[in-house]
Design a protein around this motif. Sequence first.
Motif, PDB file in Angstrom:
ATOM      1  N   THR A  65      56.324  70.624  36.744  1.00 57.36           N
ATOM      2  CA  THR A  65      55.545  70.439  35.526  1.00 57.36           C
ATOM      3  C   THR A  65      55.207  71.800  34.942  1.00 57.36           C
ATOM      4  O   THR A  65      55.621  72.825  35.470  1.00 57.36           O
ATOM      5  CB  THR A  65      54.277  69.612  35.833  1.00 57.36           C
ATOM      6  OG1 THR A  65      53.594  69.322  34.614  1.00 57.36           O
ATOM      7  CG2 THR A  65      53.340  70.309  36.784  1.00 57.36           C
ATOM      8  N   TYR A  66      54.450  71.813  33.878  1.00 54.88           N
ATOM      9  CA  TYR A  66      54.021  73.087  33.297  1.00 54.88           C
ATOM     10  C   TYR A  66      53.266  73.889  34.354  1.00 54.88           C
ATOM     11  O   TYR A  66      52.477  73.319  35.120  1.00 54.88           O
ATOM     12  CB  TYR A  66      53.091  72.857  32.102  1.00 54.88           C
ATOM     13  CG  TYR A  66      53.795  72.396  30.861  1.00 54.88           C
ATOM     14  CD1 TYR A  66      54.504  73.293  30.079  1.00 54.88           C
ATOM     15  CD2 TYR A  66      53.739  71.068  30.456  1.00 54.88           C
ATOM     16  CE1 TYR A  66      55.143  72.888  28.916  1.00 54.88           C
ATOM     17  CE2 TYR A  66      54.375  70.645  29.298  1.00 54.88           C
ATOM     18  CZ  TYR A  66      55.069  71.559  28.539  1.00 54.88           C
ATOM     19  OH  TYR A  66      55.713  71.146  27.395  1.00 54.88           O
ATOM     20  N   PRO A  67      53.476  75.200  34.409  1.00 54.83           N
ATOM     21  CA  PRO A  67      52.795  76.023  35.423  1.00 54.83           C
ATOM     22  C   PRO A  67      51.272  75.903  35.374  1.00 54.83           C
ATOM     23  O   PRO A  67      50.622  75.929  36.413  1.00 54.83           O
ATOM     24  CB  PRO A  67      53.238  77.450  35.093  1.00 54.83           C
ATOM     25  CG  PRO A  67      54.507  77.291  34.335  1.00 54.83           C
ATOM     26  CD  PRO A  67      54.389  75.983  33.592  1.00 54.83           C
ATOM     27  N   GLN A  68      50.696  75.742  34.192  1.00 54.48           N
ATOM     28  CA  GLN A  68      49.242  75.657  34.091  1.00 54.48           C
ATOM     29  C   GLN A  68      48.694  74.284  34.482  1.00 54.48           C
ATOM     30  O   GLN A  68      47.495  74.111  34.607  1.00 54.48           O
ATOM     31  CB  GLN A  68      48.765  76.054  32.691  1.00 54.48           C
ATOM     32  CG  GLN A  68      49.192  75.135  31.582  1.00 54.48           C
ATOM     33  CD  GLN A  68      50.535  75.500  30.953  1.00 54.48           C
ATOM     34  OE1 GLN A  68      51.401  76.081  31.599  1.00 54.48           O
ATOM     35  NE2 GLN A  68      50.719  75.154  29.694  1.00 54.48           N
ATOM     36  N   THR A  69      49.570  73.322  34.703  1.00 59.39           N
ATOM     37  CA  THR A  69      49.146  71.987  35.105  1.00 59.39           C
ATOM     38  C   THR A  69      49.166  71.903  36.620  1.00 59.39           C
ATOM     39  O   THR A  69      50.216  71.999  37.246  1.00 59.39           O
ATOM     40  CB  THR A  69      50.083  70.907  34.524  1.00 59.39           C
ATOM     41  OG1 THR A  69      50.111  71.045  33.113  1.00 59.39           O
ATOM     42  CG2 THR A  69      49.616  69.523  34.893  1.00 59.39           C
ATOM     43  N   LYS A  70      47.997  71.724  37.214  1.00 57.27           N
ATOM     44  CA  LYS A  70      47.941  71.633  38.671  1.00 57.27           C
ATOM     45  C   LYS A  70      48.500  70.302  39.150  1.00 57.27           C
ATOM     46  O   LYS A  70      49.319  70.242  40.029  1.00 57.27           O
ATOM     47  CB  LYS A  70      46.517  71.831  39.159  1.00 57.27           C
ATOM     48  CG  LYS A  70      46.036  73.235  38.890  1.00 57.27           C
ATOM     49  CD  LYS A  70      44.664  73.459  39.407  1.00 57.27           C
ATOM     50  CE  LYS A  70      44.277  74.831  38.923  1.00 57.27           C
ATOM     51  NZ  LYS A  70      43.343  75.542  39.473  1.00 57.27           N
TER      52      LYS A  70
END
Length: 113
Positions: A65-70
């Motif tokens: 997923t997006y890197p900023q999405t944990k």
Amino acid sequence: MAKYLISFPSGAMAVPDEDMQAVSDAAHAVVDEAKEAGVWVFGGGIDESVPPVLVDGDGAVTEGTYPQTKQLEGGYTVLEVPSREAALEWAAKIAVACRCAQEVRAFGYDPAS
């Protein structure tokens, strides 16, 4: 009428195994009530056994997923109601049924739809 996302992360719903059937029954009763009231749009839980992927505009698929999405997991309900106050009332019903607090977010208005 506006659409609202009512959600909770799966970790917030800490229910003993012996209470899961009662929670499930209560949650289904709220869903049935929302359907009868004509405000139900969609609901369900993220299947956490299926890993997410990112799909780019050229069709390239990347695992994750997006890197900023944990993480993105838990249960979600989308309702179309006449006001924020109505969304909060439904969120309270879901909170009682699921035995955990619910996050409420408004969808942006799209005049073209």
